[in-house]
Design a protein around this motif. Structure first.
Motif, short mmCIF file in Angstrom:
data_model
loop_
_atom_site.label_atom_id
_atom_site.label_comp_id
_atom_site.label_asym_id
_atom_site.label_seq_id
_atom_site.Cartn_x
_atom_site.Cartn_y
_atom_site.Cartn_z
N LEU A 211 11.20 -9.27 -5.80
CA LEU A 211 12.31 -8.93 -4.89
C LEU A 211 12.43 -7.43 -4.65
N GLU A 212 11.80 -6.64 -5.49
CA GLU A 212 11.85 -5.18 -5.31
C GLU A 212 10.59 -4.55 -5.86
N PHE A 213 10.37 -3.29 -5.52
CA PHE A 213 9.21 -2.57 -6.05
C PHE A 213 9.56 -1.11 -6.23
N VAL A 214 8.76 -0.43 -7.04
CA VAL A 214 9.00 0.98 -7.36
C VAL A 214 7.85 1.82 -6.80
N SER A 215 8.19 3.03 -6.39
CA SER A 215 7.15 3.95 -5.92
C SER A 215 7.43 5.34 -6.48
N GLY A 216 6.37 6.08 -6.73
CA GLY A 216 6.48 7.45 -7.22
C GLY A 216 5.69 8.36 -6.30
N GLY A 217 6.22 9.55 -6.03
CA GLY A 217 5.57 10.38 -5.02
C GLY A 217 5.36 11.82 -5.44
N TRP A 218 4.64 12.53 -4.56
CA TRP A 218 4.35 13.95 -4.73
C TRP A 218 5.63 14.78 -4.59
N ASP A 219 6.71 14.17 -4.06
CA ASP A 219 7.98 14.89 -3.88
C ASP A 219 8.83 14.89 -5.15
N ARG A 220 8.26 14.42 -6.28
CA ARG A 220 8.91 14.44 -7.60
C ARG A 220 10.12 13.51 -7.68
N THR A 221 10.07 12.42 -6.93
CA THR A 221 11.14 11.42 -7.02
C THR A 221 10.54 10.04 -7.27
N VAL A 222 11.34 9.19 -7.90
CA VAL A 222 11.00 7.78 -8.10
C VAL A 222 11.96 6.98 -7.23
N HIS B 281 10.24 8.70 1.37
CA HIS B 281 9.58 9.80 0.68
C HIS B 281 9.33 10.95 1.65
N VAL B 282 9.27 12.17 1.11
CA VAL B 282 9.00 13.33 1.96
C VAL B 282 7.67 13.99 1.60
N ALA B 283 6.87 13.30 0.79
CA ALA B 283 5.51 13.75 0.47
C ALA B 283 4.68 12.49 0.20
N ALA B 284 3.40 12.70 -0.08
CA ALA B 284 2.49 11.56 -0.28
C ALA B 284 2.99 10.65 -1.40
N VAL B 285 2.89 9.33 -1.18
CA VAL B 285 3.27 8.35 -2.20
C VAL B 285 2.04 8.09 -3.07
N MET B 286 2.17 8.32 -4.37
CA MET B 286 1.00 8.30 -5.26
C MET B 286 0.84 6.99 -6.03
N SER B 287 1.94 6.22 -6.18
CA SER B 287 1.85 5.00 -6.99
C SER B 287 2.88 3.99 -6.51
N LEU C 219 0.84 -1.20 0.00
CA LEU C 219 0.00 0.00 0.00
C LEU C 219 0.88 1.25 0.00
N ALA C 220 0.55 2.20 -0.87
CA ALA C 220 1.25 3.50 -0.91
C ALA C 220 0.37 4.51 -0.18
N SER C 221 0.91 5.10 0.88
CA SER C 221 0.08 5.88 1.79
C SER C 221 0.31 7.38 1.67
N GLU C 222 -0.68 8.12 2.19
CA GLU C 222 -0.62 9.58 2.21
C GLU C 222 0.38 10.09 3.25
N ASP C 223 0.80 9.24 4.19
CA ASP C 223 1.70 9.68 5.26
C ASP C 223 3.18 9.52 4.88
N HIS C 224 3.47 9.49 3.57
CA HIS C 224 4.83 9.45 3.00
C HIS C 224 5.46 8.05 3.07
N ASN C 225 4.75 7.06 3.58
CA ASN C 225 5.32 5.72 3.74
C ASN C 225 4.64 4.70 2.84
N LEU C 226 5.30 3.56 2.67
CA LEU C 226 4.68 2.41 2.02
C LEU C 226 4.61 1.28 3.05
N TYR C 227 3.57 0.44 2.94
CA TYR C 227 3.37 -0.65 3.89
C TYR C 227 3.13 -1.95 3.15
N THR C 228 3.76 -3.03 3.60
CA THR C 228 3.40 -4.36 3.10
C THR C 228 2.60 -5.07 4.19
#
Length: 445
Positions: A295-306, A281-287, A256-265
């Motif tokens: 073995l790994e996963f990708v996330s993209g956030g409101w902080d303009r980083t992947v 992340h330092v802003a909401a995680v959007m994807s 789960l990609a959360s609004e609190d800047h974290n991801l949770y499994t």
């Protein structure tokens, strides 16, 4: 007659077996014979870590064509190169990653934002939008601007996902609806009895095809079973989630990609606490999206980083960013796990390497052996202070760096405040609560 003793060696022990292979070398492995071996190996590990950072050039190309923010991406099952993207301008583009060409372009597929995309069997694409329509498109050789069929709903759709084997798909709006490709109306509505939220995303389990997961605007995460036609379990969290993804290798694990800047499994068998928290992340995680290897996963956030994370390691992810990339609204791994595709607010679909220092193109056996040797050196010396520092250091954009610094200060202040509060209350009245225990407020069945 003089007898001469000659040392004779087998030539095959000293010559490469195939052209291009490294020449075999014979070594005396007695450590007393090589007093400087460890020092030399450490220097090599240090150089390997430095070379890894020198050659870290992850950005490959940008695929243009949209005139507004790219909202959603989808990869075609069974294809390494075909990716679809949907935008706020209502357009859908089918890209070929290897040639960087547009296979199909549908500039006015929907009125308003395209909010969901997924592939169906036999070169067909399903799309949904805020115009309350679901459209089925042909993407093969007979592709056209007109949809094969249109399904009308009563409210705006936020997400869509297709069943792995049956001609059935699920949509998310103010409730979860199950549709049959051959029928114009939904065949069943799935909702939790006390639920009033807007469903923002929905995904079928990759192994148990009848299990469905959704996230809602009222901070809920819900599991459904389409065989019984009802919600089985629901979890209310501290913050709302923006995206979810099932693990391809562990059927019970969900990200789960959360609004609190974290991801949770989460392990869906034990929803009371997350199995791992991923913080960077330092802003909401959007994807978020899993690699096909799991073995790994990708996330993209409101902080303009992947960010690319190793499964089970909740810190120090790989960070990708560019000057022109805006807020990342969608991210995805390619089917061979070698590339990452992202869509952002600036209207571009970007292709990145999954491993920043990978060499593209043909790699000889000698190069491959050298790369594997450097990797083994880095792994062996990863606990060395200097090697570890070089491997971990990432240069961040100044706003992201300042935001992470501020965030650390705020979290430290919060921790000190709680510690002082506990110190000045009656002993045993307030016990420290583990971070994982704070995430879920209540679990409902």
């Amino acid at each position: 007659m003089v007898k001469i003793s000659v040392l004779q060696h087998a030539p095959e022990a000293h010559l490469p077996t195939r052209p291009g292979d490294p020449t075999p070398t014979s070594r005396n492995l007695d450590p007393l014979m090589h007093p400087f071996a460890r020092a030399r190996e450490r220097t090599r590990a240090l150089n390997a870590a430095k070379m890894d950072r020198i050659f870290a050039k992850p950005f490959i190309d940008s695929l243009e064509g949209h005139i507004d923010a790219v909202e959603v991406l989808a990869r075609q099952p069974g294809s390494l190169t075909t990716v679809a993207s949907g935008s706020w301008d209502g357009g859908i583009i089918l890209h070929n990653l290897s040639t960087r060409n547009k296979l199909v372009k549908l500039p006015r597929a929907h009125k308003g934002k395209v909010s969901g995309l997924c592939f169906a069997e036999g070169d067909r694409l399903l799309s949904c939008g805020v115009d309350r329509n679901i459209k089925l498109w042909s993407t093969g050789s007979n592709a056209s601007d007109q949809p094969l069929s249109v399904f009308s709903g009563k409210s705006a759709f936020n997400s869509i996902d297709h069943h792995r084997s049956d001609p059935v798909f699920a949509t998310a709006s103010n409730l979860v609806q199950i549709w049959d490709e051959t029928k114009s109306a939904p065949i069943s509505n799935l909702t939790f009895p006390t639920s009033t939220e807007t469903i923002t995303s929905v995904r079928f389990n990759l192994s148990e095809h009848s299990v469905l997961a959704s996230i809602g605007s009222d901070r809920t995460f819900t599991l459904y079973d389409i065989r019984t036609g009802k919600a089985e379990r629901r979890v209310i969290m501290q913050f709302r989630s923006n995206a979810l993804a099932w693990s391809p290798t562990f059927p019970t694990t969900i990200l789960l990609a959360s609004e609190d800047h974290n991801l949770y499994t989460f392990d869906i068998r034990h929803l009371s606490t997350p199995s791992q928290i991923y913080k960077a992340h330092v802003a909401a995680v959007m994807s978020c999206d899993w690699s096909p290897t799991g073995l790994e996963f990708v996330s993209g956030g409101w902080d303009r980083t992947v960010r690319i994370w190793k499964e089970g390691q909740g810190h120090s992810p790989e960070v990708y960013h560019t000057k022109r990339m805006q807020r990342v609204s969608s991210s995805m791994f390619s089917a061979d796990a070698r590339f990452v595709i992202t869509g952002s607010d600036d209207g571009n679909v970007r292709i990145w390497k999954a491993k920043a220092s990978d060499k593209l193109g043909v790699i000889t056996a000698r190069e491959r052996a050298s790369m594997e040797y450097r990797d083994s050196l880095k792994d062996r010396w990863k606990f060395d202070t200097e090697v570890n520092k070089i491997a971990r250091t990432r240069h961040l954009p100044k706003p992201v760096y300042q935001a992470s610094k501020l965030k650390r200060t705020m979290l430290e202040a919060q921790r000190v405040k709680e510690e002082r509060r506990r110190k000045h209350t009656r002993a045993g009245e307030t016990k420290p609560k583990a971070e994982r225990k704070k995430v879920v407020i209540v679990e409902q069945t």
